[in-house]
Design an enzyme around this catalytic site. Sequence first.
Site, PDB file in Angstrom:
ATOM      1  CB  ILE A  42      -0.955  -0.029   1.217  1.00 48.62           C
ATOM      2  CG1 ILE A  42      -1.979  -1.163   1.039  1.00 48.62           C
ATOM      3  CG2 ILE A  42      -1.664   1.319   1.395  1.00 48.62           C
ATOM      4  CD1 ILE A  42      -2.849  -1.442   2.262  1.00 48.62           C
ATOM      5  CE  LYS A  45      -3.385  -1.212  11.023  1.00 51.26           C
ATOM      6  NZ  LYS A  45      -2.495  -0.209  10.406  1.00 51.26           N
ATOM      7  CG  ASN A  79       1.277   2.675   4.564  1.00 47.32           C
ATOM      8  OD1 ASN A  79       0.114   2.336   4.404  1.00 47.32           O
ATOM      9  ND2 ASN A  79       2.295   1.936   4.122  1.00 47.32           N
ATOM     10  CB  THR A 113      -0.147  -5.903   0.336  1.00 49.14           C
ATOM     11  OG1 THR A 113      -0.575  -6.349   1.627  1.00 49.14           O
ATOM     12  CG2 THR A 113      -0.945  -4.692  -0.087  1.00 49.14           C
ATOM     13  CE1 TYR A 130      -2.815  -4.775  10.933  1.00 51.95           C
ATOM     14  CE2 TYR A 130      -5.186  -5.092  10.812  1.00 51.95           C
ATOM     15  CZ  TYR A 130      -4.004  -4.612  10.271  1.00 51.95           C
ATOM     16  OH  TYR A 130      -4.027  -3.948   9.056  1.00 51.95           O
ATOM     17  CB  SER A 163      -7.212  -1.623   9.283  1.00 54.12           C
ATOM     18  OG  SER A 163      -7.813  -2.811   8.831  1.00 54.12           O
TER      19      SER A 163
HETATM   20  N1  LIG Z   1      -3.093  -5.393   3.136  1.00 53.73           N
HETATM   21  C1  LIG Z   1      -4.277  -5.254   3.735  1.00 53.73           C
HETATM   22  O1  LIG Z   1      -5.228  -6.016   3.534  1.00 53.73           O
HETATM   23  C2  LIG Z   1      -4.486  -4.100   4.685  1.00 53.73           C
HETATM   24  C3  LIG Z   1      -5.794  -3.804   5.062  1.00 53.73           C
HETATM   25  C4  LIG Z   1      -6.017  -2.727   5.921  1.00 53.73           C
HETATM   26  C5  LIG Z   1      -4.949  -1.997   6.404  1.00 53.73           C
HETATM   27  N2  LIG Z   1      -3.687  -2.318   6.024  1.00 53.73           N
HETATM   28  C6  LIG Z   1      -2.608  -1.509   6.560  1.00 53.73           C
HETATM   29  O2  LIG Z   1      -1.909  -0.883   5.494  1.00 53.73           O
HETATM   30  C7  LIG Z   1      -0.549  -0.650   5.875  1.00 53.73           C
HETATM   31  C8  LIG Z   1       0.379  -1.209   4.831  1.00 53.73           C
HETATM   32  O3  LIG Z   1       0.126  -2.604   4.725  1.00 53.73           O
HETATM   33  P1  LIG Z   1       0.677  -3.480   3.522  1.00 53.73           P
HETATM   34  O4  LIG Z   1      -0.334  -4.526   3.285  1.00 53.73           O
HETATM   35  O5  LIG Z   1       1.129  -2.627   2.395  1.00 53.73           O
HETATM   36  O6  LIG Z   1       1.947  -4.153   4.239  1.00 53.73           O
HETATM   37  P2  LIG Z   1       3.308  -4.730   3.649  1.00 53.73           P
HETATM   38  O7  LIG Z   1       3.781  -5.724   4.637  1.00 53.73           O
HETATM   39  O8  LIG Z   1       3.158  -5.147   2.223  1.00 53.73           O
HETATM   40  O9  LIG Z   1       4.294  -3.460   3.671  1.00 53.73           O
HETATM   41  C9  LIG Z   1       4.700  -2.883   4.882  1.00 53.73           C
HETATM   42  C10 LIG Z   1       6.019  -2.136   4.680  1.00 53.73           C
HETATM   43  O10 LIG Z   1       6.374  -1.573   5.962  1.00 53.73           O
HETATM   44  C11 LIG Z   1       7.776  -1.785   6.183  1.00 53.73           C
HETATM   45  N3  LIG Z   1       8.017  -1.811   7.636  1.00 53.73           N
HETATM   46  C12 LIG Z   1       7.652  -2.788   8.510  1.00 53.73           C
HETATM   47  N4  LIG Z   1       8.055  -2.479   9.761  1.00 53.73           N
HETATM   48  C13 LIG Z   1       8.659  -1.255   9.667  1.00 53.73           C
HETATM   49  C14 LIG Z   1       9.269  -0.391  10.614  1.00 53.73           C
HETATM   50  N5  LIG Z   1       9.331  -0.721  11.912  1.00 53.73           N
HETATM   51  N6  LIG Z   1       9.786   0.785  10.183  1.00 53.73           N
HETATM   52  C15 LIG Z   1       9.727   1.133   8.870  1.00 53.73           C
HETATM   53  N7  LIG Z   1       9.171   0.331   7.914  1.00 53.73           N
HETATM   54  C16 LIG Z   1       8.630  -0.839   8.322  1.00 53.73           C
HETATM   55  C17 LIG Z   1       8.067  -3.118   5.503  1.00 53.73           C
HETATM   56  O11 LIG Z   1       9.448  -3.266   5.217  1.00 53.73           O
HETATM   57  C18 LIG Z   1       7.171  -3.025   4.251  1.00 53.73           C
HETATM   58  O12 LIG Z   1       7.871  -2.422   3.173  1.00 53.73           O
HETATM   59  C19 LIG Z   1      -0.407  -1.278   7.266  1.00 53.73           C
HETATM   60  O13 LIG Z   1      -0.592  -0.297   8.264  1.00 53.73           O
HETATM   61  C20 LIG Z   1      -1.543  -2.277   7.306  1.00 53.73           C
HETATM   62  O14 LIG Z   1      -1.944  -2.574   8.607  1.00 53.73           O
HETATM   63  C21 LIG Z   1      -3.430  -3.349   5.179  1.00 53.73           C
END
Ligand SMILES: NC(=O)c1ccc[n+]([C@@H]2O[C@H](COP(=O)([O-])OP(=O)(O)OC[C@H]3O[C@@H](n4cnc5c(N)ncnc54)[C@H](O)[C@@H]3O)[C@@H](O)[C@H]2O)c1
Length: 269
Positions: free
Chosen positions: A30, A175, A104, A206, A171, A156
């Site tokens: 994302i 959130k 994010n 993702t 989680y 989320s």
């Molecule tokens: N994918 C979903 O279905 C979904 C749904 C709702 C909300 N979200 C939220 O969206 C956001 C992004 O999720 P995503 O699916 O893209 O995740 P992802 O795991 O694909 O990407 C997360 C990124 O964050 C980086 N990261 C992790 N820990 C870190 C830290 N301590 N410091 C700096 N960088 C760090 C990772 O290296 C990675 O590049 C999150 O907050 C997640 O909770 C995701």
Amino acid sequence: MDTVLKSKSILERFSLAGKTALVTGGGQGIGRALAHGLADAGADVAVIDIDLGLAEVVAKEIQIRNPKSKTMALQIDVTNPEQVTQMVDQIVDGWGKLTIACNNVGICNWVDSIDMTYADWQKVIRVDLDSVFLCAQAEARHMFKNNYGKIINTASMSGYITNFPQGQAHYNAAKAGVLSLTRSLGTEWAEKGVRVNSLSPGYTKTALVSDLLETELGKKVSPIWLSRIPQQKMADVTDLQGAVNFMASEASDYMTAADIVVDGGYLAW
Ligand SMILES: NC(=O)c1ccc[n+]([C@@H]2O[C@H](COP(=O)([O-])OP(=O)(O)OC[C@H]3O[C@@H](n4cnc5c(N)ncnc54)[C@H](O)[C@@H]3O)[C@@H](O)[C@H]2O)c1
């Protein structure tokens, strides 16, 4: 004054030209899509990730797709207060200002609450909730000086509902905390010109989710999830860009302490 006839056109108010942005967790998923979306609208974008290699690749992609946008890639652990302060300082030193900040980063694992260790709980709360506080505070300390700023936290739909059937109480609680923190900060900082809003995605394609879907439990949950989404599909990361660009732009200047849900209809059903 007739503001409708005298104001900038709505498309101009959506432009991010001349603005500087950061996206944490911008190295993939994302965050990568949000970084590209902001650059598409004209912003300079700092891609922040704990994995520098991922951040550098995305910064290079942006330079190719939007050569007018300046980029930087920074290796920052968003749970580390000193590194978070350095993140803002490096952007302000390099570009003179920070207008837009997408906080994010988030992680998740599935474990029933009865088996959840305190370490499991603390890790998710630290990465998903504490980091949003740390980043927002460091960003706002700079934005206050300009009496303007846009903070967008990734929450989320899990902040509103209990996901089923997987266990992820840490989680969901984190959130819900991000939603509440967004309301508190947006209210406290309104008179300083700093808008604080959040994005609540539904299930999005993702690595965070696909890694979980490959597990034994994941294979069982996928059809259950789809049966509960009116649009009957998961979001693509590009489905989230429009809401974030809106919250980043002047078009949303009257919006603060609020949340935009992009979930294919899940919460309404
Ligand atoms: N994918 C979903 O279905 C979904 C749904 C709702 C909300 N979200 C939220 O969206 C956001 C992004 O999720 P995503 O699916 O893209 O995740 P992802 O795991 O694909 O990407 C997360 C990124 O964050 C980086 N990261 C992790 N820990 C870190 C830290 N301590 N410091 C700096 N960088 C760090 C990772 O290296 C990675 O590049 C999150 O907050 C997640 O909770 C995701």
